[in-house]
Design a protein around this motif. Sequence first.
Motif, PDB file in Angstrom:
ATOM      1  N   PHE A 160      32.571  16.579 -71.530  1.00 54.36           N
ATOM      2  CA  PHE A 160      32.944  16.164 -72.897  1.00 54.36           C
ATOM      3  C   PHE A 160      34.379  16.522 -73.240  1.00 54.36           C
ATOM      4  N   VAL A 161      34.839  17.660 -72.730  1.00 55.67           N
ATOM      5  CA  VAL A 161      36.236  18.029 -73.003  1.00 55.67           C
ATOM      6  C   VAL A 161      37.162  16.990 -72.393  1.00 55.67           C
ATOM      7  N   SER A 162      36.763  16.450 -71.231  1.00 53.55           N
ATOM      8  CA  SER A 162      37.626  15.478 -70.546  1.00 53.55           C
ATOM      9  C   SER A 162      37.743  14.172 -71.329  1.00 53.55           C
ATOM     10  N   ILE A 163      36.818  13.928 -72.282  1.00 51.41           N
ATOM     11  CA  ILE A 163      36.956  12.711 -73.085  1.00 51.41           C
ATOM     12  C   ILE A 163      37.279  13.045 -74.546  1.00 51.41           C
ATOM     13  N   GLY A 164      37.872  14.193 -74.761  1.00 55.26           N
ATOM     14  CA  GLY A 164      38.462  14.464 -76.069  1.00 55.26           C
ATOM     15  C   GLY A 164      37.631  15.288 -77.041  1.00 55.26           C
ATOM     16  N   PHE A 165      36.499  15.832 -76.596  1.00 55.43           N
ATOM     17  CA  PHE A 165      35.715  16.697 -77.488  1.00 55.43           C
ATOM     18  C   PHE A 165      36.224  18.142 -77.377  1.00 55.43           C
ATOM     19  N   SER A 166      36.070  18.891 -78.452  1.00 54.64           N
ATOM     20  CA  SER A 166      36.343  20.323 -78.320  1.00 54.64           C
ATOM     21  C   SER A 166      35.045  21.100 -78.520  1.00 54.64           C
ATOM     22  N   MET A 219      25.311  23.062 -87.008  1.00 56.99           N
ATOM     23  CA  MET A 219      26.755  23.109 -86.759  1.00 56.99           C
ATOM     24  C   MET A 219      27.435  21.772 -87.063  1.00 56.99           C
ATOM     25  N   GLN A 220      26.644  20.685 -87.127  1.00 58.94           N
ATOM     26  CA  GLN A 220      27.221  19.424 -87.612  1.00 58.94           C
ATOM     27  C   GLN A 220      27.759  19.648 -89.019  1.00 58.94           C
ATOM     28  N   ILE A 221      26.907  20.250 -89.858  1.00 59.10           N
ATOM     29  CA  ILE A 221      27.270  20.467 -91.251  1.00 59.10           C
ATOM     30  C   ILE A 221      28.451  21.438 -91.362  1.00 59.10           C
ATOM     31  N   ARG A 222      28.311  22.585 -90.661  1.00 60.39           N
ATOM     32  CA  ARG A 222      29.371  23.600 -90.754  1.00 60.39           C
ATOM     33  C   ARG A 222      30.716  23.033 -90.288  1.00 60.39           C
ATOM     34  N   THR A 223      30.673  22.183 -89.262  1.00 56.06           N
ATOM     35  CA  THR A 223      31.930  21.620 -88.756  1.00 56.06           C
ATOM     36  C   THR A 223      32.539  20.657 -89.771  1.00 56.06           C
ATOM     37  N   MET A 224      31.685  19.785 -90.326  1.00 54.58           N
ATOM     38  CA  MET A 224      32.219  18.791 -91.269  1.00 54.58           C
ATOM     39  C   MET A 224      32.667  19.438 -92.585  1.00 54.58           C
ATOM     40  N   GLU A 225      32.014  20.547 -92.964  1.00 56.50           N
ATOM     41  CA  GLU A 225      32.468  21.262 -94.172  1.00 56.50           C
ATOM     42  C   GLU A 225      33.883  21.775 -93.995  1.00 56.50           C
ATOM     43  N   LYS A 226      34.181  22.189 -92.772  1.00 54.84           N
ATOM     44  CA  LYS A 226      35.468  22.840 -92.508  1.00 54.84           C
ATOM     45  C   LYS A 226      36.587  21.856 -92.231  1.00 54.84           C
ATOM     46  N   GLN A 227      36.208  20.674 -91.731  1.00 54.98           N
ATOM     47  CA  GLN A 227      37.243  19.822 -91.153  1.00 54.98           C
ATOM     48  C   GLN A 227      37.038  18.388 -91.594  1.00 54.98           C
ATOM     49  N   LYS A 228      38.134  17.728 -91.867  1.00 57.65           N
ATOM     50  CA  LYS A 228      38.073  16.310 -92.257  1.00 57.65           C
ATOM     51  C   LYS A 228      38.029  15.463 -90.991  1.00 57.65           C
ATOM     52  N   PRO A 229      37.543  14.218 -91.086  1.00 58.81           N
ATOM     53  CA  PRO A 229      37.535  13.370 -89.891  1.00 58.81           C
ATOM     54  C   PRO A 229      38.979  13.120 -89.414  1.00 58.81           C
ATOM     55  N   PRO A 230      39.229  12.874 -88.153  1.00 57.51           N
ATOM     56  CA  PRO A 230      38.244  12.702 -87.082  1.00 57.51           C
ATOM     57  C   PRO A 230      37.665  14.022 -86.567  1.00 57.51           C
ATOM     58  N   VAL A 231      36.367  13.958 -86.255  1.00 53.33           N
ATOM     59  CA  VAL A 231      35.667  15.114 -85.698  1.00 53.33           C
ATOM     60  C   VAL A 231      35.101  14.729 -84.338  1.00 53.33           C
ATOM     61  N   ARG A 232      35.391  15.543 -83.356  1.00 55.29           N
ATOM     62  CA  ARG A 232      34.746  15.357 -82.034  1.00 55.29           C
ATOM     63  C   ARG A 232      34.464  16.734 -81.467  1.00 55.29           C
ATOM     64  N   VAL A 233      33.221  17.201 -81.659  1.00 50.83           N
ATOM     65  CA  VAL A 233      32.899  18.547 -81.177  1.00 50.83           C
ATOM     66  C   VAL A 233      31.594  18.538 -80.392  1.00 50.83           C
ATOM     67  N   ILE A 234      31.493  19.501 -79.499  1.00 50.38           N
ATOM     68  CA  ILE A 234      30.187  19.828 -78.927  1.00 50.38           C
ATOM     69  C   ILE A 234      29.926  21.299 -79.215  1.00 50.38           C
ATOM     70  N   GLY A 258      26.250  17.428 -80.130  1.00 48.61           N
ATOM     71  CA  GLY A 258      27.496  16.660 -80.093  1.00 48.61           C
ATOM     72  C   GLY A 258      27.664  15.940 -81.414  1.00 48.61           C
ATOM     73  N   LEU A 259      28.896  15.823 -81.866  1.00 45.81           N
ATOM     74  CA  LEU A 259      29.147  15.106 -83.117  1.00 45.81           C
ATOM     75  C   LEU A 259      30.518  14.441 -83.034  1.00 45.81           C
ATOM     76  N   ALA A 260      30.527  13.143 -83.313  1.00 51.59           N
ATOM     77  CA  ALA A 260      31.805  12.429 -83.392  1.00 51.59           C
ATOM     78  C   ALA A 260      31.798  11.636 -84.688  1.00 51.59           C
ATOM     79  N   VAL A 261      32.761  11.867 -85.559  1.00 53.91           N
ATOM     80  CA  VAL A 261      32.858  11.125 -86.819  1.00 53.91           C
ATOM     81  C   VAL A 261      34.302  10.682 -87.005  1.00 53.91           C
ATOM     82  N   ASP A 262      34.451   9.410 -87.335  1.00 54.43           N
ATOM     83  CA  ASP A 262      35.806   8.900 -87.563  1.00 54.43           C
ATOM     84  C   ASP A 262      35.690   7.657 -88.460  1.00 54.43           C
TER      85      ASP A 262
END
Length: 392
Positions: A160-166, A219-234, A258-262
């Motif tokens: 996933f890191v190789s395709i842009g997720f953190s 962690m989907q929620i916690r990530t989106m609370e902290k960060q505006k789109p685009p989001v790409r996390v695992i 995994g979560l990707a939002v844009d």
Amino acid sequence: MLTLRELTEKTLTELGIRDALSVEDVFAKVRESFDKQIATRADDVRNLMLREAWLGSETNPATSFRSFWVSRESGVLTLISEKWLKSAPPNLKPIVGRQFNQLKAHIEAGLEQQRKKIESLTEETSLAKDRIDLSLPGVHRPIGSHHLIRQVFQEIEDIFVSIGFSVVEGPEIETPYYNFEALNIPEFHPVRDDMDTFYLELPKGAATPLLLRTHTSPMQIRTMEKQKPPVRVIVPGKVYRRDNPDATHSFMFHQVEGLAVDTDITFCDFTGTIEYFVIQFFGPSVKTRFRPSYFPFTEPSVEFDVSCPFCGGTGTAASGGTCSKCKGAAWIELFGAGMVDPAVYGFVNYDAKKVSGFAFGIGIDRMAMLKYGIDDIQVFFQNDVRFLRQFP
Ligand code: PHE
């Protein structure tokens, strides 16, 4: 001839010594014996000291020699003073006294000389103490390896890191808000039945109940609370459920969320990403498929299947019978996923009209079992080194 011990155990009278000459004689014998011993011992002491130093022992060979001659309780000098001097007949007392004093001075001088010699050896002995013996076998410390689960986490993260997720991580103790409500699972929703599980015992009046998270989705929620789109996390981590342990269940297991939002993520991005991951992980020969499913926080939701890697997707084992892994189904259910339900965006102040995305929750233990042909999830947690060593 009597030994030194035997000599000094008897009085002069018992030894038949009656005149000054014999007194001088017997003292001369003792002195001779001391001189002989101390001469041969100089070398012995040196060797012994080196040996003791080498072995790391605290005993000092010089001390026992010294006490043989001058120890207050039972040294040769004490015995002579007790047996010969104190009980000497009056006519011999002066000569015995003189001889005794001379012998004493002689022995003390000899011991002092030896002490100095030994002192000069201490440098040598301390060098011997510090010497490193290169011929000794080294200390063998076996180097461990990562647990198979950790290795599979790493493989998945790499893909996933190789395709842009953190990669982000989150708490294993959660509030019901993050574990359920913000994921669009209200209090009496039936899907909680599977998950309403390990709550912590808290003091009365605690602000909110706490539970061991049942999935990594909070962690989907916690990530989106902290960060505006685009989001790409695992999100790799441990999760907990009220499952009885058997070959495929454990009350603690591992997931990668995994979560990707844009602003422009489509269902095609979703399927393409997941297919890419599965083919990277299992190899190009597997086939993939989606089946409709249901999760409150994704819409549409899917179950993602892979063609059985054990029977090559035929449902038939090499022996000709039914494949025991997929039970003849030819497909194996891998994990749940879907497009993020717009209701979820409401909880994190994202504009549901502007953004879209997908989420997935991969069971790591299951992935490891499928990839490495392990048929009992419990072996991951038993920590039997015979199992662990097979995955160095
Ligand atoms: N959290 C879900 C589970 O543990 C899996 C999932 C994650 C499904 C993300 C869809 C999207 O069962």
